[in-house]
Design a protein around this motif. Structure first.
Motif, PDB file in Angstrom:
ATOM      1  N   ARG A 185      -3.991 -18.896  -6.895  1.00  0.00           N
ATOM      2  CA  ARG A 185      -4.120 -17.480  -6.567  1.00  0.00           C
ATOM      3  C   ARG A 185      -3.810 -17.294  -5.093  1.00  0.00           C
ATOM      4  O   ARG A 185      -4.282 -18.039  -4.228  1.00  0.00           O
ATOM      5  CB  ARG A 185      -5.537 -16.982  -6.857  1.00  0.00           C
ATOM      6  N   GLY A 186      -3.004 -16.280  -4.780  1.00  0.00           N
ATOM      7  CA  GLY A 186      -2.636 -16.017  -3.412  1.00  0.00           C
ATOM      8  C   GLY A 186      -3.551 -15.006  -2.746  1.00  0.00           C
ATOM      9  O   GLY A 186      -4.274 -14.261  -3.417  1.00  0.00           O
ATOM     10  N   ASN A 187      -3.505 -14.981  -1.438  1.00  0.00           N
ATOM     11  CA  ASN A 187      -4.227 -13.974  -0.671  1.00  0.00           C
ATOM     12  C   ASN A 187      -3.239 -12.872  -0.298  1.00  0.00           C
ATOM     13  O   ASN A 187      -2.390 -13.040   0.576  1.00  0.00           O
ATOM     14  CB  ASN A 187      -4.829 -14.601   0.584  1.00  0.00           C
ATOM     15  N   TRP A 188      -3.349 -11.750  -0.999  1.00  0.00           N
ATOM     16  CA  TRP A 188      -2.359 -10.685  -0.837  1.00  0.00           C
ATOM     17  C   TRP A 188      -2.778  -9.636   0.189  1.00  0.00           C
ATOM     18  O   TRP A 188      -2.113  -8.611   0.311  1.00  0.00           O
ATOM     19  CB  TRP A 188      -2.116 -10.021  -2.199  1.00  0.00           C
ATOM     20  N   ASP A 189      -3.852  -9.884   0.920  1.00  0.00           N
ATOM     21  CA  ASP A 189      -4.326  -8.891   1.885  1.00  0.00           C
ATOM     22  C   ASP A 189      -3.270  -8.571   2.940  1.00  0.00           C
ATOM     23  O   ASP A 189      -3.194  -7.434   3.432  1.00  0.00           O
ATOM     24  CB  ASP A 189      -5.604  -9.381   2.571  1.00  0.00           C
ATOM     25  N   ARG A 234      -7.018  -8.666 -11.855  1.00  0.00           N
ATOM     26  CA  ARG A 234      -6.217  -8.796 -10.638  1.00  0.00           C
ATOM     27  C   ARG A 234      -5.914  -7.430 -10.018  1.00  0.00           C
ATOM     28  O   ARG A 234      -4.908  -7.257  -9.335  1.00  0.00           O
ATOM     29  CB  ARG A 234      -4.920  -9.541 -10.936  1.00  0.00           C
ATOM     30  N   ARG A 235      -6.772  -6.491 -10.277  1.00  0.00           N
ATOM     31  CA  ARG A 235      -6.549  -5.140  -9.758  1.00  0.00           C
ATOM     32  C   ARG A 235      -6.487  -5.131  -8.227  1.00  0.00           C
ATOM     33  O   ARG A 235      -5.677  -4.419  -7.637  1.00  0.00           O
ATOM     34  CB  ARG A 235      -7.648  -4.201 -10.247  1.00  0.00           C
ATOM     35  N   LYS A 236      -7.313  -5.957  -7.564  1.00  0.00           N
ATOM     36  CA  LYS A 236      -7.312  -5.989  -6.105  1.00  0.00           C
ATOM     37  C   LYS A 236      -5.962  -6.476  -5.577  1.00  0.00           C
ATOM     38  O   LYS A 236      -5.444  -5.954  -4.585  1.00  0.00           O
ATOM     39  CB  LYS A 236      -8.446  -6.884  -5.600  1.00  0.00           C
ATOM     40  N   ASP A 237      -5.390  -7.495  -6.252  1.00  0.00           N
ATOM     41  CA  ASP A 237      -4.085  -7.999  -5.829  1.00  0.00           C
ATOM     42  C   ASP A 237      -3.038  -6.900  -5.913  1.00  0.00           C
ATOM     43  O   ASP A 237      -2.219  -6.720  -4.999  1.00  0.00           O
ATOM     44  CB  ASP A 237      -3.660  -9.183  -6.695  1.00  0.00           C
ATOM     45  N   LEU A 290       4.805  -1.671  -4.742  1.00  0.00           N
ATOM     46  CA  LEU A 290       4.928  -1.431  -6.182  1.00  0.00           C
ATOM     47  C   LEU A 290       5.094   0.049  -6.509  1.00  0.00           C
ATOM     48  O   LEU A 290       5.681   0.392  -7.534  1.00  0.00           O
ATOM     49  CB  LEU A 290       3.706  -2.006  -6.904  1.00  0.00           C
ATOM     50  N   GLU A 291       4.583   0.914  -5.643  1.00  0.00           N
ATOM     51  CA  GLU A 291       4.740   2.353  -5.881  1.00  0.00           C
ATOM     52  C   GLU A 291       6.179   2.816  -5.726  1.00  0.00           C
ATOM     53  O   GLU A 291       6.511   3.935  -6.140  1.00  0.00           O
ATOM     54  CB  GLU A 291       3.842   3.128  -4.912  1.00  0.00           C
ATOM     55  N   THR A 292       7.057   1.979  -5.147  1.00  0.00           N
ATOM     56  CA  THR A 292       8.471   2.343  -4.994  1.00  0.00           C
ATOM     57  C   THR A 292       9.373   1.549  -5.927  1.00  0.00           C
ATOM     58  O   THR A 292      10.564   1.828  -6.015  1.00  0.00           O
ATOM     59  CB  THR A 292       8.936   2.112  -3.548  1.00  0.00           C
ATOM     60  N   LEU A 293       8.825   0.547  -6.616  1.00  0.00           N
ATOM     61  CA  LEU A 293       9.618  -0.290  -7.517  1.00  0.00           C
ATOM     62  C   LEU A 293      10.172   0.548  -8.663  1.00  0.00           C
ATOM     63  O   LEU A 293       9.462   1.369  -9.251  1.00  0.00           O
ATOM     64  CB  LEU A 293       8.751  -1.420  -8.069  1.00  0.00           C
ATOM     65  N   GLN A 294      11.450   0.332  -9.008  1.00  0.00           N
ATOM     66  CA  GLN A 294      12.094   1.137 -10.048  1.00  0.00           C
ATOM     67  C   GLN A 294      12.342   0.371 -11.335  1.00  0.00           C
ATOM     68  O   GLN A 294      12.389   0.970 -12.408  1.00  0.00           O
ATOM     69  CB  GLN A 294      13.422   1.700  -9.519  1.00  0.00           C
ATOM     70  N   PRO A 329      -3.152  -4.758 -18.684  1.00  0.00           N
ATOM     71  CA  PRO A 329      -4.329  -3.923 -18.398  1.00  0.00           C
ATOM     72  C   PRO A 329      -3.931  -2.531 -17.931  1.00  0.00           C
ATOM     73  O   PRO A 329      -2.910  -2.352 -17.259  1.00  0.00           O
ATOM     74  CB  PRO A 329      -5.026  -4.704 -17.271  1.00  0.00           C
ATOM     75  N   CYS A 330      -4.722  -1.551 -18.283  1.00  0.00           N
ATOM     76  CA  CYS A 330      -4.442  -0.157 -17.964  1.00  0.00           C
ATOM     77  C   CYS A 330      -4.231   0.065 -16.469  1.00  0.00           C
ATOM     78  O   CYS A 330      -3.316   0.767 -16.058  1.00  0.00           O
ATOM     79  CB  CYS A 330      -5.595   0.724 -18.464  1.00  0.00           C
ATOM     80  N   GLY A 331      -5.064  -0.570 -15.648  1.00  0.00           N
ATOM     81  CA  GLY A 331      -4.991  -0.335 -14.215  1.00  0.00           C
ATOM     82  C   GLY A 331      -3.679  -0.747 -13.586  1.00  0.00           C
ATOM     83  O   GLY A 331      -3.291  -0.226 -12.530  1.00  0.00           O
TER      84      GLY A 331
END
Length: 434
Positions: free
Chosen positions: A122-126, A151-154, A162-166, A179-181
């Motif tokens: 598991r990576g640290n994505w902070d 993995r919602r925090k990741d 990710l909000e710009t990924l197409q 998962p829904c989230g």
């Protein structure tokens, strides 16, 4: 030993040693099994638009210090023309991936691909919090990783990107659930490819919950473990922008006690190779392309006024479906069915019909049967396979002959059209003679 064999032997040796190979014509660079000793060869890839890294041992670099880049290095990275990077046949420590991914923000890479990779740990994505990346397309094929649940925090740390990924593809990776989230993070995603996984009917409803993938237009669920046509329909009802849905290579069945309504935006629907022996209902009302090929259909009776393309090849159709209810139809594929006659009188009613293929059928080469196909071919709208794949199966005198070679003259095909005028003429001569 010829030149080709020598080249292949040399390539295998260089791959084992670790080298990069640059194809200047295609602007494509491939690096095999890079190590600390051979990493210098990557410099020739700086002029490529596509770079592949195949093989190697990334885990040895987990503790390697990664420092901030100086302005000149950042300027150099941004000037590169590299647009696509492929990582293949690698064991990828996720902690290393998390540390280096942010460096893509200094490039113009738009497409990132992982093939045959194993993600470890598991990576640290902070460090990615608030970080923008230019990558618009992310693809995973045949990969293994830790489960997505929990993995919602990741994903939250990666949300700025990710909000710009197409485009997102996760194929052949044994995925059983989404998962829904997760879906709610991909607010700009247009295309999602989940083909060749293990998604079942019960896993779709959580995956496409309220707020998930709000801009999704293309969804591929090809070759999963889906069985219920109506449960799939209910699961994607909230995808209000969906235009293209691929359910091919699932074994679908109807649920007579259930009803659902497909998204009104749906235009392209692929139900090929789904084991259907009848057309399931309801169909999306505004379809423009419907693919029902490679099933077990004996008849097709549908009415879709907006339909433009209908694919019915490799079924068990005894006759071509009526196309009078499809005034917009321009493409009709009927190859490899059990059709004995293609009615020209019906086909010619639709002036929009530009592409018809009906090869590999057991044609009855009566005058109407052969004549209809010949007339259609004369318009130039009979597609691939004419004339070599259009054979007569009956009547016996024409069995095994090409349909195009069957004579369809007026005298042979409509004796009444000749005999009646002759009789009338003889009768008139008789009257005159009297």
């Amino acid at each position: 030993m010829n030149v080709a064999v020598l080249f292949l032997l040399g390539l295998e040796r260089l791959e084992a040693e670790g080298r990069c190979f640059f194809n200047r014509t295609e602007e494509h660079c491939v690096c095999y099994n890079l190590s600390q000793e051979s990493v210098g060869s990557i410099i020739q890839c700086l002029a490529a638009s596509v770079v592949e890294f195949r093989g190697g041992e990334l885990e040895r670099y987990v503790a390697f210090p990664i420092t901030d880049l100086d302005p000149s290095t950042i300027e150099m990275l941004y000037s590169l023309i590299i647009r696509k990077i492929i990582f293949a046949d690698l064991l990828v420590p996720e902690i290393l991936l998390a540390r280096v991914l942010r460096f893509f923000s200094y490039t113009q890479v738009q497409e990132l691909v992982f093939e045959n990779c194993v993600f470890e740990g598991r990576g640290n994505w902070d460090e990615m919090t608030g970080q923008y990346l230019p990558i618009l397309s992310l693809q995973f094929h045949n990969v293994t990783s830790a489960p997505l649940t929990g993995r919602r925090k990741d994903f939250s740390s990666l949300s700025s990107w990710l909000e710009t990924l197409q485009e997102l593809a996760v194929t052949s990776s044994h995925v059983t659930s989404l998962p829904c989230g997760i879906g709610s993070v991909f607010t700009a995603l247009r295309s999602l490819d989940m083909a060749h996984n293990s998604l079942g009917d019960e896993s779709l409803m959580p995956a496409f919950c309220e707020g998930a993938f709000p801009q999704l237009q293309v969804l591929s669920l090809q070759r999963n473990n889906l069985t219920s046509y109506h449960r799939v329909c209910k699961s994607i009802q909230l995808l209000r922008e969906l235009q293209h849905l691929d359910l091919s290579q699932n074994k679908l069945m109807a649920d007579p006690s259930s009803f659902c309504q497909w998204p009104a935006s749906l235009r392209i629907f692929n139900l090929s190779s789904t084991g259907l022996d009848e057309v399931l209902t309801p169909l999306p009302p505004s379809l423009e392309l419907l693919d029902l090929s490679c099933n077990h259909l004996h008849a097709v009776d549908i009415s879709l006024s907006s339909l433009k393309k209908l694919f019915l090849s490799q079924n068990a159709l005894q006759a071509a479906p009526s196309i009078r209810n499809h005034p917009m139809l321009d493409t009709l594929h009927l190859d490899n069915n059990s059709i004995t006659e293609l009615l020209w009188d019906e086909v010619k009613l639709l002036g929009n019909l530009q592409d018809v293929t009906a090869a590999g059928n057991p044609y009855n080469c009566s005058c109407s049967g052969a004549g209809g196909l010949q007339a259609l071919a004369a318009t130039g709208h009979l597609g691939q396979g004419w004339p070599q794949d259009y054979m007569c199966h009956s009547p016996p005198p024409y069995q095994g002959r090409l349909v195009k070679d069957v004579p369809v003259s007026v005298l042979q095909c409509n004796s009444a059209a000749v005999i009646v005028p002759v009789c009338i003429a003889l009768a008139l001569l008789g009257v005159v003679g009297a």
